[in-house]
Scaffold this active site. Sequence first.
Site, PDB file in Angstrom:
ATOM      1  N   LYS A 163      33.421  43.761  53.687  1.00  0.00           N
ATOM      2  CA  LYS A 163      33.330  45.193  53.992  1.00  0.00           C
ATOM      3  C   LYS A 163      32.213  45.863  53.202  1.00  0.00           C
ATOM      4  CE  LYS A 163      37.154  46.615  50.979  1.00  0.00           C
ATOM      5  NZ  LYS A 163      37.187  45.322  50.262  1.00  0.00           N
ATOM      6  N   ARG A 201      31.301  33.317  45.797  1.00  0.00           N
ATOM      7  CA  ARG A 201      30.504  34.545  45.686  1.00  0.00           C
ATOM      8  C   ARG A 201      29.869  34.699  44.304  1.00  0.00           C
ATOM      9  NH1 ARG A 201      32.862  40.421  47.170  1.00  0.00           N
ATOM     10  NH2 ARG A 201      34.245  40.154  45.390  1.00  0.00           N
TER      11      ARG A 201
HETATM   12  P1  ADP Z   1      37.649  43.922  46.658  1.00  0.00           P
HETATM   13  O1  ADP Z   1      37.894  44.699  47.915  1.00  0.00           O
HETATM   14  O2  ADP Z   1      36.812  42.713  46.884  1.00  0.00           O
HETATM   15  O3  ADP Z   1      38.907  43.638  45.872  1.00  0.00           O
HETATM   16  P2  ADP Z   1      36.372  46.233  45.325  1.00  0.00           P
HETATM   17  O4  ADP Z   1      35.022  46.148  44.729  1.00  0.00           O
HETATM   18  O5  ADP Z   1      36.561  47.124  46.512  1.00  0.00           O
HETATM   19  O6  ADP Z   1      36.760  44.732  45.651  1.00  0.00           O
HETATM   20  O7  ADP Z   1      37.431  46.665  44.202  1.00  0.00           O
HETATM   21  C1  ADP Z   1      37.515  46.002  42.972  1.00  0.00           C
HETATM   22  C2  ADP Z   1      38.708  46.510  42.183  1.00  0.00           C
HETATM   23  O8  ADP Z   1      38.544  47.915  41.922  1.00  0.00           O
HETATM   24  C3  ADP Z   1      40.049  46.421  42.902  1.00  0.00           C
HETATM   25  O9  ADP Z   1      40.647  45.144  42.736  1.00  0.00           O
HETATM   26  C4  ADP Z   1      40.838  47.534  42.222  1.00  0.00           C
HETATM   27  O10 ADP Z   1      41.296  47.117  40.930  1.00  0.00           O
HETATM   28  C5  ADP Z   1      39.795  48.598  41.995  1.00  0.00           C
HETATM   29  N1  ADP Z   1      39.736  49.564  43.126  1.00  0.00           N
HETATM   30  C6  ADP Z   1      38.696  49.733  44.008  1.00  0.00           C
HETATM   31  N2  ADP Z   1      38.989  50.670  44.917  1.00  0.00           N
HETATM   32  C7  ADP Z   1      40.248  51.118  44.617  1.00  0.00           C
HETATM   33  C8  ADP Z   1      41.128  52.061  45.205  1.00  0.00           C
HETATM   34  N3  ADP Z   1      40.782  52.771  46.297  1.00  0.00           N
HETATM   35  N4  ADP Z   1      42.348  52.248  44.626  1.00  0.00           N
HETATM   36  C9  ADP Z   1      42.717  51.568  43.534  1.00  0.00           C
HETATM   37  N5  ADP Z   1      41.935  50.630  42.941  1.00  0.00           N
HETATM   38  C10 ADP Z   1      40.720  50.406  43.470  1.00  0.00           C
END
Ligand code: ADP
Length: 177
Positions: free
Chosen positions: A15, A126
């Site tokens: 995504k 990755r």
């Molecule tokens: P992925 O979708 O690959 O897990 P992201 O980069 O989107 O990776 O998110 C990494 C981490 O950041 C998540 O595992 C979470 O701990 C935190 N995080 C990101 N977006 C949110 C959100 N909307 N709510 C709560 N935690 C979030």
Amino acid sequence: MALNVIMMGPPGAGKGTQAERFAAVHGLPKISTGDILREAVQGGTELGRAAKGIMDAGGLVSDDIIIGVVRERLQRPDVDGGFVLDGFPRTVAQAVALDEIVSPRDLIVLDIVVPDEELVRRLGMRRVCGRCGAISAGGVTASEPAMCERCGGALVVRSDDSEEVVRQRLSVYGRDT
Ligand code: ADP
């Protein structure tokens, strides 16, 4: 018409990559809550200190904190023509808050579906650039580039991409998102 896009999908679905391409093609800001949190961790801010342990364990940062971050970001004028959200919302409470924040604008939701075993495989391979954050799909064999193709920075494994934490993130995704 403003394009207000939400990119949904489990960790490793792609995504972030698709959000970046879509945003570039349509000239929209890409807003990634994961990137915002990682920058905060690197910068050692209060937000970063609150988020680090949770992220390393594959959990979710509290709704109050992350909703505040997104609310503030969506008030900036660069989102007037639309935006691409990557990584938010991830809980029902976040979705309800987002509805209220963007109302009365319409949202387009794209949901990327990928089987778990493929996600584990992809995240195990990755690498990300330690300097600019660009994502590299490979990096495990000698023939793969050890340097970022975009900026030349060194590629590293994201701290939450170990198999154990990946499985935890997938289970949290299935349960909460
Ligand atoms: P992925 O979708 O690959 O897990 P992201 O980069 O989107 O990776 O998110 C990494 C981490 O950041 C998540 O595992 C979470 O701990 C935190 N995080 C990101 N977006 C949110 C959100 N909307 N709510 C709560 N935690 C979030």
